[in-house]
Motif scaffolding. Structure first.
Motif, PDB file in Angstrom:
ATOM      1  N   ASP A   9     -15.981  66.412 -29.157  1.00 58.59           N
ATOM      2  CA  ASP A   9     -16.156  64.898 -28.727  1.00 58.59           C
ATOM      3  C   ASP A   9     -17.664  64.952 -28.463  1.00 58.59           C
ATOM      4  OD1 ASP A   9     -15.914  62.392 -28.265  1.00 58.59           O
ATOM      5  OD2 ASP A   9     -15.122  62.835 -25.939  1.00 58.59           O
ATOM      6  N   SER A  10     -18.625  65.516 -29.338  1.00 57.72           N
ATOM      7  CA  SER A  10     -19.957  65.552 -28.995  1.00 57.72           C
ATOM      8  C   SER A  10     -20.868  65.050 -30.117  1.00 57.72           C
ATOM      9  CB  SER A  10     -20.426  66.783 -28.333  1.00 57.72           C
ATOM     10  OG  SER A  10     -20.784  67.509 -29.285  1.00 57.72           O
ATOM     11  N   GLN A  11     -22.069  65.058 -29.805  1.00 57.84           N
ATOM     12  CA  GLN A  11     -23.041  64.826 -31.108  1.00 57.84           C
ATOM     13  C   GLN A  11     -23.532  65.909 -31.746  1.00 57.84           C
ATOM     14  OE1 GLN A  11     -24.050  61.507 -32.413  1.00 57.84           O
ATOM     15  NE2 GLN A  11     -22.361  60.751 -30.767  1.00 57.84           N
ATOM     16  N   ILE A  12     -23.300  67.123 -31.090  1.00 52.85           N
ATOM     17  CA  ILE A  12     -23.857  68.390 -31.480  1.00 52.85           C
ATOM     18  C   ILE A  12     -23.195  69.011 -32.795  1.00 52.85           C
ATOM     19  CG2 ILE A  12     -23.652  70.911 -30.828  1.00 52.85           C
ATOM     20  CD1 ILE A  12     -23.625  69.895 -27.960  1.00 52.85           C
ATOM     21  N   SER A  13     -24.275  69.272 -33.658  1.00 51.82           N
ATOM     22  CA  SER A  13     -23.872  69.755 -35.097  1.00 51.82           C
ATOM     23  C   SER A  13     -24.417  71.032 -35.278  1.00 51.82           C
ATOM     24  CB  SER A  13     -24.524  68.557 -36.053  1.00 51.82           C
ATOM     25  OG  SER A  13     -25.926  68.532 -35.719  1.00 51.82           O
ATOM     26  N   LEU A  14     -25.234  71.608 -34.228  1.00 50.13           N
ATOM     27  CA  LEU A  14     -25.644  73.163 -34.537  1.00 50.13           C
ATOM     28  C   LEU A  14     -25.134  73.655 -33.030  1.00 50.13           C
ATOM     29  CD1 LEU A  14     -26.402  75.517 -36.026  1.00 50.13           C
ATOM     30  CD2 LEU A  14     -28.906  74.989 -35.070  1.00 50.13           C
ATOM     31  N   LEU A  15     -24.195  74.628 -33.014  1.00 55.10           N
ATOM     32  CA  LEU A  15     -23.949  75.235 -31.829  1.00 55.10           C
ATOM     33  C   LEU A  15     -24.252  76.783 -31.936  1.00 55.10           C
ATOM     34  CD1 LEU A  15     -22.784  75.273 -28.885  1.00 55.10           C
ATOM     35  CD2 LEU A  15     -20.454  75.314 -29.889  1.00 55.10           C
ATOM     36  N   ALA A  16     -25.194  77.276 -31.308  1.00 52.61           N
ATOM     37  CA  ALA A  16     -25.373  78.903 -31.545  1.00 52.61           C
ATOM     38  C   ALA A  16     -24.750  79.741 -30.482  1.00 52.61           C
ATOM     39  CB  ALA A  16     -26.901  79.111 -31.815  1.00 52.61           C
ATOM     40  N   VAL A  17     -24.019  80.122 -30.559  1.00 55.02           N
ATOM     41  CA  VAL A  17     -23.170  80.870 -29.420  1.00 55.02           C
ATOM     42  C   VAL A  17     -23.337  82.582 -29.623  1.00 55.02           C
ATOM     43  CG1 VAL A  17     -22.192  78.958 -28.188  1.00 55.02           C
ATOM     44  CG2 VAL A  17     -20.959  80.292 -30.144  1.00 55.02           C
ATOM     45  N   GLU A  18     -24.073  83.186 -30.764  1.00 50.67           N
ATOM     46  CA  GLU A  18     -23.791  84.452 -30.854  1.00 50.67           C
ATOM     47  C   GLU A  18     -24.121  85.176 -29.604  1.00 50.67           C
ATOM     48  OE1 GLU A  18     -25.158  82.533 -33.059  1.00 50.67           O
ATOM     49  OE2 GLU A  18     -23.690  82.833 -34.716  1.00 50.67           O
ATOM     50  N   GLY A  19     -23.620  86.451 -29.386  1.00 48.67           N
ATOM     51  CA  GLY A  19     -24.284  87.415 -28.347  1.00 48.67           C
ATOM     52  C   GLY A  19     -23.593  86.986 -27.034  1.00 48.67           C
ATOM     53  N   ASN A  20     -22.394  86.379 -26.865  1.00 45.29           N
ATOM     54  CA  ASN A  20     -21.749  85.971 -25.663  1.00 45.29           C
ATOM     55  C   ASN A  20     -20.505  86.949 -25.505  1.00 45.29           C
ATOM     56  OD1 ASN A  20     -22.938  83.962 -23.832  1.00 45.29           O
ATOM     57  ND2 ASN A  20     -23.294  83.191 -25.814  1.00 45.29           N
ATOM     58  N   LEU A  21     -19.608  86.764 -24.411  1.00 47.67           N
ATOM     59  CA  LEU A  21     -18.614  87.646 -24.332  1.00 47.67           C
ATOM     60  C   LEU A  21     -17.325  87.341 -25.083  1.00 47.67           C
ATOM     61  CD1 LEU A  21     -18.982  87.578 -20.210  1.00 47.67           C
ATOM     62  CD2 LEU A  21     -20.124  89.175 -22.097  1.00 47.67           C
ATOM     63  N   PHE A  22     -17.416  86.794 -26.293  1.00 45.96           N
ATOM     64  CA  PHE A  22     -16.499  86.495 -27.066  1.00 45.96           C
ATOM     65  C   PHE A  22     -16.944  86.684 -28.484  1.00 45.96           C
ATOM     66  CE2 PHE A  22     -18.339  82.349 -26.228  1.00 45.96           C
ATOM     67  CZ  PHE A  22     -18.562  81.940 -27.564  1.00 45.96           C
ATOM     68  N   GLU A  23     -15.833  87.066 -29.398  1.00 46.14           N
ATOM     69  CA  GLU A  23     -16.198  87.094 -30.814  1.00 46.14           C
ATOM     70  C   GLU A  23     -16.206  85.808 -31.448  1.00 46.14           C
ATOM     71  OE1 GLU A  23     -13.681  89.818 -33.097  1.00 46.14           O
ATOM     72  OE2 GLU A  23     -12.918  90.251 -31.031  1.00 46.14           O
ATOM     73  N   ILE A  24     -17.262  85.553 -32.217  1.00 50.17           N
ATOM     74  CA  ILE A  24     -17.545  84.283 -32.903  1.00 50.17           C
ATOM     75  C   ILE A  24     -16.133  83.697 -33.597  1.00 50.17           C
ATOM     76  CG2 ILE A  24     -18.747  83.112 -34.718  1.00 50.17           C
ATOM     77  CD1 ILE A  24     -20.311  83.278 -32.097  1.00 50.17           C
ATOM     78  N   LYS A  25     -15.410  84.618 -34.163  1.00 52.69           N
ATOM     79  CA  LYS A  25     -14.262  84.128 -35.063  1.00 52.69           C
ATOM     80  C   LYS A  25     -13.365  83.453 -34.001  1.00 52.69           C
ATOM     81  CE  LYS A  25     -11.810  88.467 -35.367  1.00 52.69           C
ATOM     82  NZ  LYS A  25     -11.844  89.694 -36.006  1.00 52.69           N
ATOM     83  N   LYS A  26     -13.238  83.802 -33.116  1.00 53.53           N
ATOM     84  CA  LYS A  26     -12.388  83.107 -31.913  1.00 53.53           C
ATOM     85  C   LYS A  26     -12.691  81.596 -31.701  1.00 53.53           C
ATOM     86  CE  LYS A  26      -9.802  86.722 -30.174  1.00 53.53           C
ATOM     87  NZ  LYS A  26      -8.685  86.937 -30.853  1.00 53.53           N
ATOM     88  N   LEU A  27     -13.996  81.402 -31.726  1.00 48.14           N
ATOM     89  CA  LEU A  27     -14.310  80.001 -31.542  1.00 48.14           C
ATOM     90  C   LEU A  27     -13.501  79.221 -32.717  1.00 48.14           C
ATOM     91  CD1 LEU A  27     -16.450  78.289 -30.222  1.00 48.14           C
ATOM     92  CD2 LEU A  27     -18.052  78.615 -32.244  1.00 48.14           C
ATOM     93  N   ARG A  28     -13.557  79.631 -33.804  1.00 44.88           N
ATOM     94  CA  ARG A  28     -12.782  78.894 -34.762  1.00 44.88           C
ATOM     95  C   ARG A  28     -11.591  78.526 -34.646  1.00 44.88           C
ATOM     96  NH1 ARG A  28     -15.400  83.564 -38.807  1.00 44.88           N
ATOM     97  NH2 ARG A  28     -17.322  82.666 -38.419  1.00 44.88           N
ATOM     98  N   GLU A  29     -10.634  79.278 -33.655  1.00 48.16           N
ATOM     99  CA  GLU A  29      -9.498  78.989 -33.499  1.00 48.16           C
ATOM    100  C   GLU A  29      -9.307  77.729 -32.438  1.00 48.16           C
ATOM    101  OE1 GLU A  29      -8.078  82.823 -32.403  1.00 48.16           O
ATOM    102  OE2 GLU A  29      -8.542  83.511 -34.174  1.00 48.16           O
ATOM    103  N   LEU A  30     -10.388  77.235 -31.873  1.00 48.27           N
ATOM    104  CA  LEU A  30     -10.326  76.191 -30.774  1.00 48.27           C
ATOM    105  C   LEU A  30      -9.851  75.010 -31.258  1.00 48.27           C
ATOM    106  CD1 LEU A  30     -13.388  77.043 -28.329  1.00 48.27           C
ATOM    107  CD2 LEU A  30     -11.035  77.629 -28.183  1.00 48.27           C
ATOM    108  N   GLU A  31      -9.365  74.131 -30.756  1.00 51.51           N
ATOM    109  CA  GLU A  31      -8.793  72.926 -30.936  1.00 51.51           C
ATOM    110  C   GLU A  31     -10.414  72.173 -31.342  1.00 51.51           C
ATOM    111  OE1 GLU A  31      -6.488  69.100 -29.267  1.00 51.51           O
ATOM    112  OE2 GLU A  31      -6.042  71.252 -28.515  1.00 51.51           O
ATOM    113  N   GLY A  32     -10.558  71.353 -32.024  1.00 49.98           N
ATOM    114  CA  GLY A  32     -11.900  70.496 -32.201  1.00 49.98           C
ATOM    115  C   GLY A  32     -12.834  71.227 -33.260  1.00 49.98           C
ATOM    116  N   TYR A  33     -12.637  72.654 -33.626  1.00 45.85           N
ATOM    117  CA  TYR A  33     -13.606  73.317 -34.243  1.00 45.85           C
ATOM    118  C   TYR A  33     -13.869  72.404 -35.639  1.00 45.85           C
ATOM    119  CZ  TYR A  33     -16.173  76.999 -36.609  1.00 45.85           C
ATOM    120  OH  TYR A  33     -17.262  77.712 -37.167  1.00 45.85           O
ATOM    121  N   ASP A  34     -12.636  72.029 -36.069  1.00 41.47           N
ATOM    122  CA  ASP A  34     -12.848  71.473 -37.485  1.00 41.47           C
ATOM    123  C   ASP A  34     -13.681  70.076 -37.554  1.00 41.47           C
ATOM    124  OD1 ASP A  34     -10.979  70.317 -35.975  1.00 41.47           O
ATOM    125  OD2 ASP A  34      -9.540  69.512 -37.427  1.00 41.47           O
ATOM    126  N   LYS A  35     -13.458  69.394 -36.313  1.00 42.34           N
ATOM    127  CA  LYS A  35     -14.633  68.224 -36.229  1.00 42.34           C
ATOM    128  C   LYS A  35     -15.872  68.835 -36.178  1.00 42.34           C
ATOM    129  CE  LYS A  35     -11.961  64.607 -33.714  1.00 42.34           C
ATOM    130  NZ  LYS A  35     -11.521  63.796 -32.797  1.00 42.34           N
TER     131      LYS A  35
END
Length: 238
Positions: free
Chosen positions: A199-225
């Motif tokens: 629910d935002s305007q953000i079309s590029l979210l760069a979050v590499e190098g945090n305390l989670f694996e990037i592939k986990k991001l894809r499992e979140l609700e809203g990732y397809d949007k």
């Protein structure tokens, strides 16, 4: 640096509106510049040893661009906030801990770069700036992103290489924010507001190098949007 060399620079600046004197070991802002308060559109004093920006900076009423990267500034004077035409302010690689209280009066500001300073929070004054396009706050000591960020008008916000572990859900409400960079911070996946995706305007979210694996991001609700926005933007620029 001799007086004659400075004089030559001043003469050039009078004709061109640009005063550039970088990497000369200057310990202070050249006072002679005040003769050119109505001429100068650009001042670049990067890579020097300047510790103080004098109050007279407020007199350069036509200044559009002020570049002071890699100096030793620990603060910016309130007088800076009088520069109603200033569009670009780059003060990377200094020792700034905060911005002047009246910073929100820099009504024309479009590009603000404060990378590599000692800021601990996202300055609330930025929310008053209506024409901001790019804000670079990377390489500071910011630990959280406060609720006030929802008012920010920037198109791109760079918070890479901070110590951020908390982000207000209000960031999803930024009306123009398209690019959010949060690489190399201290974020757990649970601390990333899902509304950034859904629910935002953000079309590029760069979050590499945090305390989670990037592939986990894809499992979140809203990732397809989010991916729909990401792909649509990519097509626009292709």
């Amino acid at each position: 640096m001799g007086n004659s060399a400075l004089k030559a620079h001043l003469e050039t600046a009078q004709k061109t509106g640009v005063f550039q004197l970088t990497g000369k070991g200057l310990a202070e802002f050249p006072e002679d510049l005040q003769k050119l308060t109505s001429n100068l559109r650009t001042i670049d004093l990067s890579n020097n040893k300047i510790e103080l920006l004098p109050p007279l900076i407020g007199k350069f009423s036509f200044l559009k661009s002020l570049i002071l990267n890699n100096n030793r500034l620990a603060a910016l004077p309130e007088e800076l906030c009088k520069l109603k035409k200033l569009e670009t302010l780059h003060v990377n690689g200094n020792h700034l801990r905060q911005l002047p209280a009246a910073f929100g009066q820099l009504a024309a500001l479009k590009s603000l770069s404060l990378s590599g300073n000692q800021l601990r929070t996202v300055p609330t004054q930025l929310c008053a700036l209506r024409h901001l396009d790019v804000v670079d706050l990377s390489r500071n000591q910011i630990q959280n992103v406060p609720d006030s960020v929802g008012e920010l008008q920037a198109i791109e916000l760079n918070l890479n290489q901070n110590q951020i572990s908390q982000i207000s859900v209000q960031i999803s409400h930024c009306p123009r924010l398209k690019v959010l960079r949060l690489e190399e911070n201290c974020l757990e996946l649970s601390m990333l507001p899902q509304s950034i995706l859904s629910d935002s305007q953000i079309s590029l979210l760069a979050v590499e190098g945090n305390l989670f694996e990037i592939k986990k991001l894809r499992e979140l609700e809203g990732y397809d949007k989010y991916m729909e926005r990401f792909t649509a933007t990519k097509k626009k620029f292709a």
